[in-house]
Design a protein around this motif. Structure first.
Motif, PDB file in Angstrom:
ATOM      1  N   ILE A  16       0.838  -1.207   0.000  1.00 28.15           N
ATOM      2  CA  ILE A  16       0.000   0.000   0.000  1.00 28.15           C
ATOM      3  C   ILE A  16       0.870   1.252   0.000  1.00 28.15           C
ATOM      4  O   ILE A  16       0.417   2.336  -0.379  1.00 28.15           O
ATOM      5  CB  ILE A  16      -0.959  -0.004   1.210  1.00 28.15           C
ATOM      6  CG1 ILE A  16      -2.141   0.935   0.981  1.00 28.15           C
ATOM      7  CG2 ILE A  16      -0.250   0.330   2.487  1.00 28.15           C
ATOM      8  CD1 ILE A  16      -3.109   0.476  -0.054  1.00 28.15           C
ATOM      9  N   HIS A  24      -3.742   3.958  -5.256  1.00 26.68           N
ATOM     10  CA  HIS A  24      -4.533   3.606  -4.078  1.00 26.68           C
ATOM     11  C   HIS A  24      -4.337   4.635  -2.964  1.00 26.68           C
ATOM     12  O   HIS A  24      -5.280   4.967  -2.241  1.00 26.68           O
ATOM     13  CB  HIS A  24      -4.141   2.216  -3.573  1.00 26.68           C
ATOM     14  CG  HIS A  24      -4.358   1.130  -4.585  1.00 26.68           C
ATOM     15  ND1 HIS A  24      -5.610   0.733  -5.007  1.00 26.68           N
ATOM     16  CD2 HIS A  24      -3.481   0.365  -5.274  1.00 26.68           C
ATOM     17  CE1 HIS A  24      -5.494  -0.229  -5.901  1.00 26.68           C
ATOM     18  NE2 HIS A  24      -4.211  -0.470  -6.082  1.00 26.68           N
ATOM     19  N   LEU A  28      -7.260   7.031  -1.188  1.00 29.82           N
ATOM     20  CA  LEU A  28      -7.461   7.190   0.257  1.00 29.82           C
ATOM     21  C   LEU A  28      -7.405   8.663   0.659  1.00 29.82           C
ATOM     22  O   LEU A  28      -8.173   9.113   1.513  1.00 29.82           O
ATOM     23  CB  LEU A  28      -6.409   6.397   1.027  1.00 29.82           C
ATOM     24  CG  LEU A  28      -6.554   4.874   0.994  1.00 29.82           C
ATOM     25  CD1 LEU A  28      -5.357   4.215   1.670  1.00 29.82           C
ATOM     26  CD2 LEU A  28      -7.852   4.439   1.668  1.00 29.82           C
ATOM     27  N   VAL A  47     -13.442   3.453   5.595  1.00 29.55           N
ATOM     28  CA  VAL A  47     -12.342   2.548   5.258  1.00 29.55           C
ATOM     29  C   VAL A  47     -12.787   1.095   5.391  1.00 29.55           C
ATOM     30  O   VAL A  47     -12.406   0.236   4.588  1.00 29.55           O
ATOM     31  CB  VAL A  47     -11.113   2.836   6.146  1.00 29.55           C
ATOM     32  CG1 VAL A  47     -10.013   1.814   5.903  1.00 29.55           C
ATOM     33  CG2 VAL A  47     -10.584   4.239   5.875  1.00 29.55           C
ATOM     34  N   GLN A 157      -3.582   0.769   5.220  1.00 29.57           N
ATOM     35  CA  GLN A 157      -4.598   1.786   4.948  1.00 29.57           C
ATOM     36  C   GLN A 157      -4.922   2.598   6.194  1.00 29.57           C
ATOM     37  O   GLN A 157      -5.045   3.820   6.136  1.00 29.57           O
ATOM     38  CB  GLN A 157      -5.885   1.115   4.440  1.00 29.57           C
ATOM     39  CG  GLN A 157      -5.785   0.593   3.034  1.00 29.57           C
ATOM     40  CD  GLN A 157      -7.070  -0.074   2.582  1.00 29.57           C
ATOM     41  OE1 GLN A 157      -7.237  -0.357   1.409  1.00 29.57           O
ATOM     42  NE2 GLN A 157      -7.988  -0.342   3.496  1.00 29.57           N
TER      43      GLN A 157
END
Length: 201
Positions: A16, A24, A28, A47, A157
């Motif tokens: 990530i 990605h 976010l 999320v 994340q």
């Protein structure tokens, strides 16, 4: 088994942060832009919705239950960023007002924003699966590896989202940046990156 789990957990976590997967990260950033640190429960719900979406397609694609075109997914991922930014910009005029208090929204996971995040998560999960399948090679039922990789992605994340909220708090509270300006700048930057990705792909 513990060694395998740890290995794929780390691979998911660091994927990530991989600059080759920065689309990605940009998603976010756009997803969290409308929110401040006090809204952390809303962000966690968002999320979580995104994770539910990408976990489903990541598993289905990795286990060869569904087939897809990588080229189409590469185009759709920047489209998800673009649409998220458009929604953000449309609500920028209301960015200075506080959202509905959490206590008045008990079913956070069922809001329209979370539904959109889950839908976009389905697309991003297919993007994650391309990388994971390269790692797995010919393994046909990599359940443990799949679980570990997905947990690693989720931890990455959450760390990124936490950093975004902290940065926003620093700018909004510490430096007095207007919430509307923060939303416009972040969403505009993410929109620009999405357009470049879309053109390149």
């Amino acid at each position: 088994m513990a060694s395998t789990f740890t290995t794929y957990l780390q691979l998911g976590f660091f994927h990530i942060f991989n600059l080759q997967a920065y689309d990605h990260l940009v998603f976010l950033l756009a997803l969290c832009a409308p929110y401040v640190l006090q809204d952390w429960r809303r962000v966690v719900a968002l999320v979580t919705s995104f994770t539910l979406g990408h976990s489903l397609t990541l598993a289905l694609a990795t286990l060869n239950v569904v087939q897809y075109s990588p080229q189409v997914i590469e185009v759709l991922i920047p489209v998800t960023i673009l649409l998220t930014c458009v929604v953000n910009l449309a609500r920028a005029g209301r960015a200075t007002s506080r959202p509905t208090p959490i206590r008045q929204s008990p079913n956070l996971i069922f809001t329209s924003a979370n539904g959109l995040a889950a839908t976009f998560g389905l697309i991003h999960g297919l993007g994650f699966s391309s990388y994971l399948r390269e790692l797995l090679g010919r393994q046909s039922r990599p359940v443990l590896e799949l679980l570990a990789f997905n947990v690693g992605v989720e931890l990455g994340q959450l760390l990124i989202v936490g950093l975004i909220l902290l940065l926003g708090a620093l700018l909004l509270r510490g430096l007095g940046v207007a919430r509307r300006d923060w939303l416009l700048v972040v969403s505009g930057a993410a929109l620009g990156i999405a357009l470049v990705l879309l053109v390149n792909r």
